[in-house]
Enzyme design. Structure first.
Site, PDB file in Angstrom:
ATOM      1  CB  CYS A 187     -50.184 -33.872 -84.014  1.00 11.41           C
ATOM      2  SG  CYS A 187     -50.871 -32.852 -85.322  1.00 11.41           S
TER       3      CYS A 187
ATOM      4  NE  ARG B 215     -45.908 -28.017 -90.343  1.00 12.09           N
ATOM      5  CZ  ARG B 215     -45.906 -26.678 -90.380  1.00 12.09           C
ATOM      6  NH1 ARG B 215     -45.135 -26.058 -91.228  1.00 12.09           N
ATOM      7  NH2 ARG B 215     -46.692 -25.990 -89.589  1.00 12.09           N
TER       8      ARG B 215
ATOM      9  CB  ILE C  82     -56.149 -31.225 -84.618  1.00 12.93           C
ATOM     10  CG1 ILE C  82     -56.983 -31.862 -83.505  1.00 12.93           C
ATOM     11  CG2 ILE C  82     -56.359 -29.712 -84.692  1.00 12.93           C
ATOM     12  CD1 ILE C  82     -58.405 -31.432 -83.435  1.00 12.93           C
TER      13      ILE C  82
ATOM     14  CG  HIS D 217     -54.003 -34.582 -81.271  1.00 11.05           C
ATOM     15  ND1 HIS D 217     -52.786 -34.046 -80.907  1.00 11.05           N
ATOM     16  CD2 HIS D 217     -54.336 -33.989 -82.431  1.00 11.05           C
ATOM     17  CE1 HIS D 217     -52.408 -33.167 -81.815  1.00 11.05           C
ATOM     18  NE2 HIS D 217     -53.328 -33.105 -82.752  1.00 11.05           N
TER      19      HIS D 217
ATOM     20  CD  GLU E 285     -52.475 -35.518 -77.567  1.00  9.37           C
ATOM     21  OE1 GLU E 285     -52.343 -36.699 -77.950  1.00  9.37           O
ATOM     22  OE2 GLU E 285     -52.182 -34.536 -78.281  1.00  9.37           O
TER      23      GLU E 285
END
Lengths: 191, 297
Positions: free
Chosen positions: A80, A109, A138, A174, A176
Site C-alpha cells: 500500500c 494513490r 484500505i 495488505h 499483513e
C-alpha cells in the site's frame, strides 16, 4: 530462511508485518535509524500514510541509505503506502512527496476510493497455489502503468495490484492484515 | 483473469484496518481547509474536522454539533490523507450525514454535546468505521461491542493537561494486564465488573490487548506529552487544541509528529522540542467546570 528482514518502522502497521515474518521463520528488525538498516538483508515498507512516511524518511536520515541499499539490489516488499514509496511515478500524491523510484510503475494513490470503498476479496495470485489469497484493500492504490520489466502477479478488474521486478515486490493490498501468509512467503522465497 | 472482482466493504477487518494504518501517527483537529493543509504539511496521518477546537468549545459554551458539511467537503478537497469528523454521542443522523459525505472515520465524541443520554450509535449499521472515547476498560469494551473499530482514551479535551489522559490509559492498560493474569473462571467476574461482554474479555485475556487499536486523546500539548502516552502504550495520538492554540502551530505539529515516531528516543524528543514558542496555556483540573470525559455510558 532465518534472514534478518527489516520493517520500516516510522509509522504504520509495522507489528503485523513483523508478526508475519516471525511466523515464517525470518527475523524481523524494526528500522527507525540508519544503524537499524545496516544489519538487514531485506526491507519491508509497510502500510500507513505515504505522505507522513516520506517526511519522516527525510528527517530520520533514512532516505539516502535506503536508496543506496535499493540501488545495490537489496530485496524490498512494499504494501500500500510501501508500494507508493517504491514507485517511479506517483499519481495524485503531494508534489513534495518523495519516493525511491526503483520499481517501474505509475501508481495512483487512493485509486479504489475512500474508506467507505475499502474492501476485502479473494485474489488469484500467479505463482501462489492453494486458491485465492485473502486480500484486504484500505484506501488502496492501484498500478496504472507497469514497465516492461515488471511482472503483474494479480489484478483487480484489470488493474495490477501485485507486481514484481527482480528483487522488488509491491502490493496495493495488505497481506499483513490477514492470517494468509502466502504473499509474504512468496517474497521471502525470493531471498 | 475473471470478470469483476467481488468486493466486500465495511467488514470488521476493513474498518479496523484503517486504524492499523494510522498507528505511530498523529491525528490533528482542524476547523477549516487552511488548518488541514498545515496539518498535512507537518506530517499528520489524518485530520479531524470539527466546528471549533475543544478549547474554544469549552470557552464559548453552547451546544456543540457536527460541523458544516461545506467545511468538511473543503477539508476533504484540501488534503490527500484520511479525513475524520465528529458526531454527537447517540446522534446517528449526524453519523449518516457524515457517512454520505464520504468521511473516512467518524468520531462519536464526548467533545460535542451528547444527543442521547442512554444509547450510543449502533456502529455495526454503518460501512464507515467509528472511533469512540473511553476512560476505562469497561467503557472501551462497550463501545467495541457496539461496533467501534478504534478506541481512544478520552483524557480531558481542550485543557492542554495530560493528567487525565494518563489516568485513563493507565486504567485501561492496567486492567488489560490484570485480565492477562486471571484464570478462566475469573474472566466472568471481570465481565460483570466491567459491564462488558464476556467474549471480549476472553479475547483480551488471550491476545493481551484490545481487539482494536488504542490511541490517546485529550490534553496532548507538547512532543514530550506524545512520547509519554506512547511509552505508556498508546498506539497513536490525537492532538486537538494543542496545535492550533500554540503560538507556532506548524512547528508544534511537526515536532509532535517526530515525537510520535521516535517516542523511545529522548535525544530526538529533546531536539524537536527546542524553540517551539509557547505551548497552549492549558487548565488545571480544579479549574475545569465541565468534565467532557464524563459524557458517555
Amino acid at each position: 530462511m532465518g534472514e534478518k528482514v527489516g520493517v520500516l518502522a516510522l509509522q504504520g502497521d509495522v507489528r503485523e508485518h513483523a508478526a508475519a515474518l516471525a511466523e515464517l521463520g525470518a527475523h524481523p528488525v524494526e528500522v527507525r535509524t540508519p544503524q537499524d538498516l545496516s544489519g538487514v538483508d531485506a526491507l519491508i515498507l509497510p502500510g500507513g500514510e505515504s505522505t507522513t512516511m516520506s517526511l519522516l524518511l527525510g528527517s530520520s536520515g533514512l532516505f539516502d541509505p535506503i536508496a543506496a541499499r535499493l540501488a545495490e539490489g537489496m530485496p524490498a516488499f512494499g504494501t500500500c503506502a510501501g508500494m507508493i514509496l517504491l514507485a517511479t511515478d506517483v499519481l495524485d500524491g503531494r508534489p513534495d512527496q518523495r519516493s525511491f523510484a526503483v520499481l517501474d510503475i505509475a501508481v495512483r494513490r487512493n485509486a479504489f476510493g475512500r474508506q467507505v470503498d475499502s474492501f476485502e476479496t479473494g485474489l488469484d495470485v500467479a505463482g501462489v497455489v492453494g486458491g485465492p489469497v485473502d486480500a484486504v484493500f484500505i484506501r488502496a492504490p492501484f498500478v496504472e502503468r507497469a514497465g516492461d520489466g515488471v511482472e503483474v502477479l494479480a489484478e483487480v478488474d484489470g488493474h495490477p495490484v501485485l507486481v514484481r521486478q527482480g528483487p522488488l515486490m509491491a502490493a496495493a493490498f495488505h497481506p499483513e492484515l490477514s492470517d494468509d501468509l502466502r504473499v509474504h512467503h512468496l517474497f521471502l522465497g525470493g531471498l | 483473469m475473471p470478470g469483476m472482482t467481488e468486493r466486500t466493504t465495511g467488514t470488521e477487518r476493513v474498518k479496523r484496518g484503517l486504524a492499523e494504518m494510522l498507528r505511530g501517527g498523529v491525528i490533528m483537529d482542524v476547523v477549516d481547509a487552511e488548518q488541514a493543509k498545515i496539518a498535512e504539511d507537518a506530517g499528520a496521518v489524518s485530520v479531524m474536522a470539527l466546528e471549533r477546537v475543544p478549547a474554544d468549545i469549552r470557552r464559548d459554551g453552547g451546544v456543540a454539533r457536527m460541523s458544516d458539511p461545506a467545511l468538511i467537503e473543503g477539508i476533504k478537497a484540501a488534503v490527500t490523507i484520511p479525513v475524520m469528523a465528529k458526531a454527537r454521542i447517540g446522534h446517528f443522523a449526524e453519523a449518516q450525514v457524515l457517512e454520505s459525505l464520504g468521511v473516512d472515520y467518524i468520531d462519536e465524541s464526548e467533545v460535542l454535546t451528547p444527543a442521547d443520554e442512554a444509547h450510543h450509535i449502533d456502529k455495526w449499521a454503518f460501512t464507515v468505521p467509528f472511533v469512540c472515547g473511553a476512560t476505562n476498560l469497561g467503557e472501551a469494551l462497550r463501545r467495541i461491542s457496539e461496533g467501534a473499530a478504534m478506541i481512544r482514551s478520552k483524557g480531558e479535551a481542550g485543557t492542554g493537561n495530560i493528567v487525565e489522559a494518563v489516568r485513563h490509559l493507565r486504567s485501561i492498560l492496567g486492567d488489560i494486564k490484570a485480565i492477562g493474569q486471571a484464570d478462566s473462571a475469573e474472566l466472568y467476574g471481570w465481565a460483570k465488573r466491567l459491564q462488558a461482554p464476556v467474549g471480549l474479555v476472553q479475547e483480551i485475556a488471550e491476545a493481551g490487548r484490545l481487539p482494536v487499536p488504542m490511541f490517546c486523546a485529550g490534553g496532548i500539548a507538547t512532543p514530550a506529552d506524545a512520547s509519554l502516552v506512547m511509552q505508556l502504550g498508546a498506539e497513536a495520538v490525537f492532538v486537538g487544541s494543542g496545535i492550533f492554540k500554540s503560538s507556532e502551530p506548524a512547528k508544534m505539529a511537526r515536532a509532535i509528529v517526530e515525537a510520535a515516531t521516535h517516542y523511545r528516543d529522548p535525544a530526538i524528543v529533546a531536539k524537536v522540542s527546542r524553540g517551539l514558542g509557547e505551548a497552549m496555556r492549558g487548565l488545571e483540573m480544579a479549574a475545569v467546570e465541565t468534565k467532557l470525559a464524563e459524557r458517555g455510558w
